[in-house]
Write a protein that holds these residues in place. Structure first.
Motif, PDB file in Angstrom:
ATOM      1  N   ARG A 190      -3.469   9.185  13.119  1.00 63.86           N
ATOM      2  CA  ARG A 190      -3.771   8.531  11.836  1.00 63.86           C
ATOM      3  C   ARG A 190      -5.063   9.343  11.032  1.00 63.86           C
ATOM      4  O   ARG A 190      -4.685   9.589   9.940  1.00 63.86           O
ATOM      5  CB  ARG A 190      -4.345   7.177  11.870  1.00 63.86           C
ATOM      6  CG  ARG A 190      -2.922   6.290  12.228  1.00 63.86           C
ATOM      7  CD  ARG A 190      -3.627   4.849  12.289  1.00 63.86           C
ATOM      8  NE  ARG A 190      -2.163   3.623  12.981  1.00 63.86           N
ATOM      9  CZ  ARG A 190      -2.414   2.710  13.293  1.00 63.86           C
ATOM     10  NH1 ARG A 190      -3.642   2.011  13.501  1.00 63.86           N
ATOM     11  NH2 ARG A 190      -1.390   1.833  13.494  1.00 63.86           N
TER      12      ARG A 190
ATOM     13  N   ARG B 287      -4.016  11.550   7.510  1.00 62.04           N
ATOM     14  CA  ARG B 287      -4.717  11.372   6.494  1.00 62.04           C
ATOM     15  C   ARG B 287      -5.164  12.752   5.876  1.00 62.04           C
ATOM     16  O   ARG B 287      -5.298  12.781   4.745  1.00 62.04           O
ATOM     17  CB  ARG B 287      -5.721  10.399   6.502  1.00 62.04           C
ATOM     18  CG  ARG B 287      -5.330   8.799   6.602  1.00 62.04           C
ATOM     19  CD  ARG B 287      -6.437   7.926   6.348  1.00 62.04           C
ATOM     20  NE  ARG B 287      -7.591   8.191   7.649  1.00 62.04           N
ATOM     21  CZ  ARG B 287      -7.396   7.370   8.646  1.00 62.04           C
ATOM     22  NH1 ARG B 287      -6.654   6.488   9.154  1.00 62.04           N
ATOM     23  NH2 ARG B 287      -8.478   7.424   9.521  1.00 62.04           N
TER      24      ARG B 287
ATOM     25  N   HIS C 108      -2.188  14.891   4.868  1.00 60.44           N
ATOM     26  CA  HIS C 108      -1.117  14.686   3.953  1.00 60.44           C
ATOM     27  C   HIS C 108      -0.781  15.319   2.924  1.00 60.44           C
ATOM     28  O   HIS C 108      -1.710  15.604   1.823  1.00 60.44           O
ATOM     29  CB  HIS C 108      -1.488  13.022   3.686  1.00 60.44           C
ATOM     30  CG  HIS C 108      -0.119  12.112   3.570  1.00 60.44           C
ATOM     31  ND1 HIS C 108       0.547  12.393   2.284  1.00 60.44           N
ATOM     32  CD2 HIS C 108       0.685  11.397   4.251  1.00 60.44           C
ATOM     33  CE1 HIS C 108       1.576  11.423   2.136  1.00 60.44           C
ATOM     34  NE2 HIS C 108       1.582  10.793   3.181  1.00 60.44           N
TER      35      HIS C 108
ATOM     36  N   GLU D  23       4.049   5.838   5.703  1.00 56.30           N
ATOM     37  CA  GLU D  23       2.616   6.250   5.256  1.00 56.30           C
ATOM     38  C   GLU D  23       2.539   6.564   4.001  1.00 56.30           C
ATOM     39  O   GLU D  23       3.148   7.726   3.492  1.00 56.30           O
ATOM     40  CB  GLU D  23       1.961   6.903   6.324  1.00 56.30           C
ATOM     41  CG  GLU D  23       0.198   7.033   5.913  1.00 56.30           C
ATOM     42  CD  GLU D  23      -0.584   7.320   7.197  1.00 56.30           C
ATOM     43  OE1 GLU D  23      -1.786   7.633   6.981  1.00 56.30           O
ATOM     44  OE2 GLU D  23      -0.014   7.572   8.250  1.00 56.30           O
TER      45      GLU D  23
ATOM     46  N   THR E  78       0.269   6.734  -0.091  1.00 61.16           N
ATOM     47  CA  THR E  78      -1.175   6.839  -0.744  1.00 61.16           C
ATOM     48  C   THR E  78      -1.007   6.018  -2.086  1.00 61.16           C
ATOM     49  O   THR E  78      -0.124   6.548  -2.824  1.00 61.16           O
ATOM     50  CB  THR E  78      -1.689   8.289  -1.037  1.00 61.16           C
ATOM     51  OG1 THR E  78      -1.800   9.049   0.418  1.00 61.16           O
ATOM     52  CG2 THR E  78      -3.023   8.140  -1.513  1.00 61.16           C
TER      53      THR E  78
ATOM     54  N   ARG F  63      -7.439   1.525   4.810  1.00 57.10           N
ATOM     55  CA  ARG F  63      -6.226   1.499   4.996  1.00 57.10           C
ATOM     56  C   ARG F  63      -5.524   0.521   5.207  1.00 57.10           C
ATOM     57  O   ARG F  63      -5.957  -0.351   5.802  1.00 57.10           O
ATOM     58  CB  ARG F  63      -5.851   2.508   6.469  1.00 57.10           C
ATOM     59  CG  ARG F  63      -4.688   2.956   6.885  1.00 57.10           C
ATOM     60  CD  ARG F  63      -4.750   3.921   7.940  1.00 57.10           C
ATOM     61  NE  ARG F  63      -3.377   4.711   8.137  1.00 57.10           N
ATOM     62  CZ  ARG F  63      -2.404   4.563   9.203  1.00 57.10           C
ATOM     63  NH1 ARG F  63      -2.841   3.460   9.972  1.00 57.10           N
ATOM     64  NH2 ARG F  63      -1.542   5.140   9.340  1.00 57.10           N
TER      65      ARG F  63
ATOM     66  N   ARG G 144      -2.137  -2.641   5.831  1.00 61.03           N
ATOM     67  CA  ARG G 144      -0.915  -2.426   6.633  1.00 61.03           C
ATOM     68  C   ARG G 144      -0.082  -3.617   6.142  1.00 61.03           C
ATOM     69  O   ARG G 144      -0.638  -4.709   5.834  1.00 61.03           O
ATOM     70  CB  ARG G 144      -1.225  -2.994   8.016  1.00 61.03           C
ATOM     71  CG  ARG G 144      -0.106  -3.102   9.080  1.00 61.03           C
ATOM     72  CD  ARG G 144      -0.607  -3.301  10.514  1.00 61.03           C
ATOM     73  NE  ARG G 144       0.327  -3.931  11.291  1.00 61.03           N
ATOM     74  CZ  ARG G 144       0.829  -5.049  11.617  1.00 61.03           C
ATOM     75  NH1 ARG G 144      -0.124  -5.894  10.845  1.00 61.03           N
ATOM     76  NH2 ARG G 144       1.754  -5.504  12.261  1.00 61.03           N
TER      77      ARG G 144
ATOM     78  N   TYR H   5       1.909   1.756   6.145  1.00 61.75           N
ATOM     79  CA  TYR H   5       0.221   2.009   5.820  1.00 61.75           C
ATOM     80  C   TYR H   5       0.260   2.443   4.790  1.00 61.75           C
ATOM     81  O   TYR H   5       0.792   3.460   4.236  1.00 61.75           O
ATOM     82  CB  TYR H   5      -0.051   2.831   7.031  1.00 61.75           C
ATOM     83  CG  TYR H   5      -0.081   1.843   8.407  1.00 61.75           C
ATOM     84  CD1 TYR H   5      -1.093   1.105   8.870  1.00 61.75           C
ATOM     85  CD2 TYR H   5       1.080   2.055   9.407  1.00 61.75           C
ATOM     86  CE1 TYR H   5      -1.135   0.595  10.053  1.00 61.75           C
ATOM     87  CE2 TYR H   5       1.329   1.376  10.390  1.00 61.75           C
ATOM     88  CZ  TYR H   5       0.056   0.709  10.812  1.00 61.75           C
ATOM     89  OH  TYR H   5       0.173  -0.042  12.013  1.00 61.75           O
TER      90      TYR H   5
ATOM     91  N   ASN I  79      -2.852   4.208   2.395  1.00 66.08           N
ATOM     92  CA  ASN I  79      -4.100   4.908   2.370  1.00 66.08           C
ATOM     93  C   ASN I  79      -4.693   4.755   0.771  1.00 66.08           C
ATOM     94  O   ASN I  79      -3.901   5.417  -0.189  1.00 66.08           O
ATOM     95  CB  ASN I  79      -4.067   6.445   2.787  1.00 66.08           C
ATOM     96  CG  ASN I  79      -3.667   6.535   3.984  1.00 66.08           C
ATOM     97  OD1 ASN I  79      -4.150   5.843   4.875  1.00 66.08           O
ATOM     98  ND2 ASN I  79      -2.812   7.353   4.306  1.00 66.08           N
TER      99      ASN I  79
END
Length: 392
Positions: free
Chosen positions: A27, A31, A34, A152, A154, A257, A259, A277, A279
């Motif tokens: 993770r 991040r 990414h 994941e 953003t 972060r 969830r 997830y 961000n």
């Protein structure tokens, strides 16, 4: 031999690292590299792919076991006849050597005669394939449920959304249960007994004088075969875009972060879905500066206000507040407004607002102002830089 990659080094963890350590390392690196956070950076994109591949292998106990044994992972088991004992070494290349000629020999008159192998006899290569986790996925059978992978994304929000909290909607591309087969991966028609195992789910293989009962690789041990769904080709999932509601809590900080349970990719063969997830990235404000749960601002005051003291209004994230500036306040001096900062839901407390004073001298655009400043200079002839030289 298959190309070997040190996935532990890719994630920066030891070979004895726990799953929790692997998950945290992935993770952190995901991040950092990414693509959304590094637009146009091909090197970061390649590193993101590398850490994702390493997490896919080391984050799965079965894949990690095979990787630790032979230094790589293959969906088809040990490629090219590779085993934990290597390939091509004399006495260890099971792909090209049949032990039945040695183990099935019978002594007759001082001569050894090999027995005929049964029709379903395999050999050590097939047996070791199952023992070391190299069996292929069944075709049309049940198989084992597998949890879906996590996703994941953003999310960018502005300063006030982070302070007050909000609801956001995000378009997420994910694998959902196939609408045609309902996630079973099978088409219409009833089940038929597997032709490989005769419906028992197991097959018997001989290796010399030893008999092994193994799980049927064709039906996965179910003993039945079904038609594969034409829509998802047996995977039980199909790609779709879904608008997901995301609750942004009050006081969320940049880099947090979130969830969203169950909104990752759907599992296969009845397995649970993964998680989504988020961000969070927060835009800066032109006036308010955030430091943890505290808010920092700079407020200008005039020379008379700083010298004589005053009560002034200052902006806060809640509106206006009254600040008492004591007599003789210096430029750069800071004052604290208790519980005027950001709400912390975890601690159920609020931070403070820190006000820094900036003393602004008057503009001497007219003769009267200049005359008053000269009189002030005569009243206070002390040198403000006198103590500086003693510190040099």
């Amino acid at each position: 031999m298959a190309q070997k990659t040190d996935y532990y080094a890719t994630l920066g963890v030891d070979r004895g690292a726990s799953q929790d350590d692997i998950r945290k390392a992935y993770r952190r690196l995901a991040r950092k590299y990414h693509p959304d956070l590094n637009p146009g950076d091909k090197a970061a994109e390649e590193k993101f792919k590398a850490v994702s591949e390493a997490n896919d292998i080391l984050g799965d106990d079965k894949k990690r076991k095979m990787y630790d044994q032979v230094g790589f992972y293959s969906e088809n088991g040990y490629p090219g006849g590779e085993t934990p004992f290597g390939q091509g070494a004399p006495g260890f290349g099971f792909g090209g050597f049949d032990f039945s000629d040695f183990l099935n020999q019978q002594q007759q008159g001082g001569r050894r005669r090999p027995q005929q192998a049964p029709p379903n006899q395999g050999g050590f290569k097939d047996i070791f394939s199952q023992f070391f986790g190299g069996q292929q996925q069944p075709q049309g059978g049940a198989g084992q449920p597998e949890k879906g992978s996590d996703l994941e994304y953003t999310l960018n929000i502005d300063f006030w959304q982070s302070i007050r909290g909000t609801q956001a909607r995000m378009n997420v591309a994910r694998h959902d249960l196939c609408a045609v087969c309902g996630g079973t991966g099978t088409g219409g028609g009833g089940a038929m007994p597997c032709g490989e195992c005769g419906g028992s789910g197991n097959v018997t293989q001989m290796a010399g004088a030893m008999r092994f009962t193994l799980t049927c690789q064709r039906c996965g041990g179910s003993g039945q075969m079904r038609n594969v769904c034409h829509a998802c080709r047996g995977d039980g999932r199909s790609s779709k875009n879904e608008m997901v509601e995301i609750r942004i809590p009050q006081g969320i900080a940049a880099g947090a972060r979130l969830r969203v349970a169950g909104k990752g990719n759907s599992g296969t063969r009845g397995g649970p879905p993964g998680d989504l997830y988020i961000n969070v990235r927060v835009e800066d404000h032109s006036f308010f500066k955030r430091d943890g749960d505290n808010i920092e601002i700079q407020i200008p005051v005039s020379v008379p206000e700083a010298a004589l003291g005053a009560k002034i209004e200052v902006p806060t994230i809640d509106g206006r507040a009254l600040l008492k500036v004591p007599m003789g306040t210096q430029s750069g001096q800071k004052f604290r407004l208790r519980e005027k900062g950001v709400f912390n839901a975890r601690k159920d407390t609020r931070g403070d607002q820190i006000v820094e004073i900036v003393v602004q001298p008057p503009k001497a655009n007219d003769e009267r102002t200049r005359e008053l400043l000269r009189e002030l200079s005569e009243l206070h002839p002390e040198d403000p830089r006198e103590d500086v030289w003693g510190k040099v």
